[in-house]
Design an enzyme around this catalytic site. Structure first.
Site, short mmCIF file in Angstrom:
data_model
loop_
_atom_site.label_atom_id
_atom_site.label_comp_id
_atom_site.label_asym_id
_atom_site.label_seq_id
_atom_site.Cartn_x
_atom_site.Cartn_y
_atom_site.Cartn_z
CB CYS A 1 -26.85 36.53 101.21
SG CYS A 1 -27.83 35.68 102.43
CG HIS B 1 -26.13 38.71 105.17
ND1 HIS B 1 -26.71 38.70 103.94
CD2 HIS B 1 -24.99 39.43 105.04
CE1 HIS B 1 -25.96 39.38 103.09
NE2 HIS B 1 -24.90 39.83 103.73
CG ASP C 1 -22.24 41.42 102.30
OD1 ASP C 1 -22.52 40.47 101.52
OD2 ASP C 1 -23.03 41.84 103.16
#
Lengths: 644, 315
Positions: free
Chosen positions: A405, A449, A465
């Site tokens: 991520c 994250h 995201d």
């Protein structure tokens, strides 16, 4: 002179002492240096072997030599002989070496005393349920050993163990009273200042490629959350940590200045929840986006991160509320926007070129969807991305196309900034695992994250995201489903078998209850409890009084119960016990199995001066109790005669 | 054991003191065992003496028979001994043309069954029936044995080859089992100086009439046992059942035997009430052959019995 303490130790007591030494030192193996554990193990085995073969114990000089060598080793290893680690190591060494000079009862008593003390030291390292259970069992064993030393070889093992168990059970009420009433100190109960906060893992305030992927390999719990109502859908659970605005072509860092308060506009009704945050040594509280109400002594900065003045160094509980739909900083300071467009000069030229194409003829929304569409094709979500060089974003976007991520968030923000849209990276946690057994949502380090936030005119900062574009399942169901099999995720997170999962839920629920209710009993909750008991303002003096009163009550209660259990209402027995007490005050104790005649004989031999007045008591007692003459007068007179 | 006299407790003359004293001159340094043997006879029980040859087993039996004025007979058990050799046989008398029963050696007031484990179980059981029933059945006819009737059996524990050890059920018929053991130094020296004691035993004068004994037995059996004392006996019996040192506990019959022996012991000491001391004194002799040690399976160890006593509070 030969005193009882100098008595030779009987051979059959040695296995008890060996077991005591093993039980009280064994758990220290986990954190002790390996050589020390090996040394202790060799000492134990040696002592056992000597016992088994009935060999002579080693000479004094050898023990002195061993103690010297061991102490030197500890001094070299820890650079001191004091403090927690070195002190415990010394105790473990003494314990195992004492086994090599078990000659008299006195040596055995040293082992038992040291054993009780060693029990305590384990709490410096762990206060978990298994540790507690182990130490309870070890305490039982040490107590049984003590009883064995005093009871002699006559008592069978089962009787010794059950007697020790009974003693431990009787101690439980006192344990509870001390636990509830002993003045609490805030801070970890057992932690010592130097090492209370060492080794805690968690999200750091900088981000570089690979940093979150590494964190995601840990199954440690970051925090637990209990919602007052239903748990919101997973894709809405973004727990915000540090917001990183500054980029030096490899690492992202937060802006150092002191930003003003945010302008937050709450749209949906707030959801209330309680979070139990593990110590992470950082100042931020990982609150659900966007925080509506904060606990006291926490503040909200302009980037919506909830922070405190000091780092959070112990497990703490907070009540918060959050609104899942919100708008913030629609009118942003131009300096902030400028900061969120800045890029290192000359870095990542290919990304700049790509973004420039988009910039020329599109609205911001179109640019965002172009970037997300880019990720949705041909990119792989993995915990093991290839290493990246100086122009990391370019390499990632155009060559390797494999990342976790942080790669996606970073690349997305670089693209946005190049396209003229203010953007920044947000670190935190996403999702969590709901435990249906106790209703807690558990968020682990593996849920760490990073995502992006862009500023759009009229909408303020908006969360994007990019990971969701690459791997939608990461956001919707969790990391275990998002990664292909074989990625180095912790086994605990990866197992998907139903019963393993249920077992894990149960264990975590128990652990959580233990943490919340037993270890989480702090001064605040002690005050609440005492207030409920009618002691509203408690300082240590009140606590001491309450403690004394409760212990006194317990002792009285236990004594009353014992007396009730042994109804000596028979006047003959009562008079006899009176006489026995009279003897006991003169250091003549009567064993329960000793007959009155034996006792009289012993008194004649050991304390002839008492025999003259005691003999009539024995005669009268025997006649009254075992004979046919039940008149009490003679006995009463004889006992009265004792007093003179 | 209870050598000292409690002024208030010993009001009764003790006819057996002289017997104890006389027997003590024959078997030197074994006063406790002699007292146990006499207590056993007073409690109307049979006695098993188990020890190596030459320890004075036979001498003790002789001495007791003489002193108590009992009619004595001795049966040497061997592997070819038959039941009829014990109980007796009928022989045909030519003059009267009829069978006449010749009573065997068992028809005596005190029978010494020497080395009982050498005979076959069949022969052993002939004696054991006599012990239990007080009568003998031979050739279809039951004949009463004299009263009092005692059996003192001896056994040699060391050489078990070619022997038939008594099974547990038959061991239970003996109220007590004694081991004489080696004499102490002083006693052995006196023995060596004085020469053999067996001859002296034969010179002993009876101190008692055989007919007196039943009266004394009745008196001993009437010794008062108070409730706390009964509690104590019960606690001892129960403790043997719970103690892991033994394979099994004492039977109710053994409990009765323990109380009877304790009564006789107390009576011998001149007391008319039983004390826990009496129970403790007779316990090893009464209990050891009735219990099996959990380790090894032999008789219960003396130390285990001592530990057992230490685990029971005096009520």
């Amino acid at each position: 002179m030969s005193t009882p303490a100098r008595e030779a130790l009987d051979r059959h007591a040695t296995p008890w002492l060996l077991a005591t030494a093993l039980a009280t030192t064994a758990p220290h193996v986990i954190h002790q240096p390996l050589w020390l554990s090996a040394l202790a193990g060799v000492m134990l085995l040696w002592a056992s072997w000597l016992w088994w073969k009935d060999e002579r114990l080693p000479g004094r000089w050898l023990i002195v030599l061993l103690v010297g060598a061991g102490s030197a080793g500890i001094l070299i290893e820890f650079r001191t002989l004091f403090g927690r680690d070195a002190g415990v190591a010394m105790l473990v060494m003494f314990m195992t070496m004492k086994l090599l000079e078990l000659k008299s009862r006195r040596d055995a008593m040293v082992v038992v005393t040291l054993g009780y003390f060693l029990l305590l030291t384990h709490y410096f390292y762990s206060q978990s349920i298994p540790t507690g259970l182990w130490l309870l069992a070890a305490m039982w064993l040490v107590t049984a050993t003590l009883i064995r030393l005093h009871g002699g070889p006559g008592n069978p093992m089962r009787a010794t163990l059950s007697y020790a168990g009974l003693l431990c059970l009787q101690a439980i009420p006192f344990m509870l009273v001390l636990y509830l009433l002993f003045p609490r100190i805030s801070g970890p109960l057992w932690g010592l200042p130097s090492d209370a906060h060492a080794g805690t893992t968690g999200l750091s305030d900088t981000m570089s490629p690979g940093s979150i992927a590494q964190l995601a390999q840990s199954a440690d719990i970051a925090f637990r959350v209990r919602f007052d109502g239903a748990v919101p859908p997973k894709q809405k659970l973004y727990w915000r940590g540090p917001v990183m605005e500054q980029f030096d072509s490899t690492t992202w860092r937060p802006y150092e200045g002191r930003p003003p308060a945010p302008n937050l506009e709450i749209i949906s009704p707030p959801i209330r929840y309680e979070t139990t945050l593990e110590a992470h040594n950082q100042r931020w509280l990982l609150a659900l986006d966007a925080p509506a109400e904060l606990p006291s002594d926490f503040g909200l900065n302009s980037q919506l991160t909830v922070t405190k003045r000091q780092a959070i160094t112990e497990r703490q509980r907070f009540r918060l509320s959050a609104s899942l739909d919100y708008r913030f900083n629609t009118a942003e300071d131009p300096a902030v926007l400028q900061r969120n467009l800045a890029l290192p000069v000359g870095s990542n030229p290919d990304a700049r070129a790509l973004a420039s194409q988009w910039r020329s003829n599109s609205a911001p929304e179109a640019i965002v969807s172009k970037a997300l569409a880019l990720f949705a094709n041909e990119f792989t979500y993995t915990l093991r991305p290839p290493l990246l060089g100086r122009n990391g974003v370019d390499e990632f976007l155009f060559q390797t196309r494999r990342g976790f991520c942080e790669h996606y968030a970073a690349a997305f923000v670089v693209l946005m900034r190049n396209a003229g849209i203010p953007a920044r990276v947000v670190g935190g946690y996403q999702g969590g695992e709901y435990n249906p057994l106790d209703g807690y949502l558990v968020v682990r380090q593996s849920d760490a994250h990073a995502w992006a936030e862009i500023w759009l005119d009229g909408q303020g900062w908006v969360r994007i995201d990019p990971t969701a574009a690459v791997s939608p399942s990461r956001i919707e169901t969790g990391i275990a489903d998002a990664l292909p099999f074989g990625e180095p995720l912790p086994a605990l997170v990866q197992w998907r078998s139903e019963w393993v999962r249920t077992l894990r839920y149960r264990w975590e629920a128990i652990n959580n209850a233990w943490n919340q209710n037993i270890l989480g009993y702090d001064p605040q909750r002690q005050r609440e409890l005492l207030a409920r008991l009618g002691l509203p303002d408690t300082d240590w003096r009140n606590l001491a009084i309450a403690l004394g009163a409760a212990c006194g009550l317990l002792v009285t209660g236990l004594m009353g119960w014992t007396l009730y259990q042994r109804p000596s209402h028979d006047p003959v027995t009562r008079l006899w016990h009176k006489a026995l007490r009279h003897l006991a005050r003169r250091q003549v104790n009567c064993a329960p199995w000793e007959t009155p005649l034996d006792l009289a004989r012993r008194v004649r031999e050991q304390r002839p001066e008492l025999a003259e007045s005691f003999q009539p008591v024995v005669d009268a007692y025997l006649l009254a109790r075992y004979g046919t003459d039940h008149s009490l007068k003679t006995l009463r007179d004889a006992v009265a005669q004792l007093r003179r | 054991m209870l050598k000292h006299t409690l002024s208030a407790l010993a009001g009764r003359p003790r006819p057996f003191d002289a017997i104890l004293e006389q027997a003590g001159r024959i078997i030197l340094g074994k006063d406790h065992e002699i007292r146990l043997a006499i207590a056993c006879l007073l409690a109307n029980g049979h006695l098993l003496i188990e020890d190596l040859p030459g320890m004075g087993k036979t001498t003790l039996s002789h001495a007791l028979a003489r002193l108590l004025g009992l009619q004595f007979s001795r049966i040497q058990f061997t592997s070819d001994l038959l039941p009829a050799d014990i109980t007796g046989v009928s022989i045909f008398e030519r003059d009267k043309s009829e069978f006449r029963f010749l009573p065997g050696p068992v028809f005596a007031q005190l029978v010494l069954a020497d080395e009982i484990n050498r005979a076959t179980p069949k022969t052993q059981s002939a004696l054991l029936e006599a012990m239990e029933e007080g009568q003998v059945t031979a050739e279809g006819q039951t004949r009463q044995l004299p009263t009092p009737f005692f059996v003192i059996a001896t056994q040699n524990p060391a050489h078990q080859i070619g022997t038939f050890p008594l099974p547990e059920s038959q061991l239970d018929r003996f109220l007590m089992r004694l081991e004489l053991g080696y004499p102490d130094r002083a006693a052995e020296r006196a023995l060596l100086a004085a020469g053999g004691q067996r001859a002296q035993a034969d010179k002993l004068m009876p101190l008692l009439n055989a007919n007196d004994l039943p009266a004394f037995q009745q008196e001993a059996a009437a010794t008062h046992a108070a409730d706390p004392l009964i509690d104590y006996v019960q606690a001892v019996v129960e403790a043997t059942r719970q103690n892991p040192a033994f394979q099994h506990g004492l039977s109710p019959r053994a409990g009765l035997a323990l109380l009877a022996a304790a009564r006789a012991w107390a009576w011998l000491a001149g007391r008319d009430m039983v004390l826990p001391d009496d129970v403790q004194a007779v316990l090893p002799a009464v209990a050891r052959h009735r219990l099996r040690s959990a380790q090894g399976g032999g008789y219960a160890q003396a130390e285990d019995i001592a530990a057992l006593v230490r685990s029971i509070a005096i009520p």
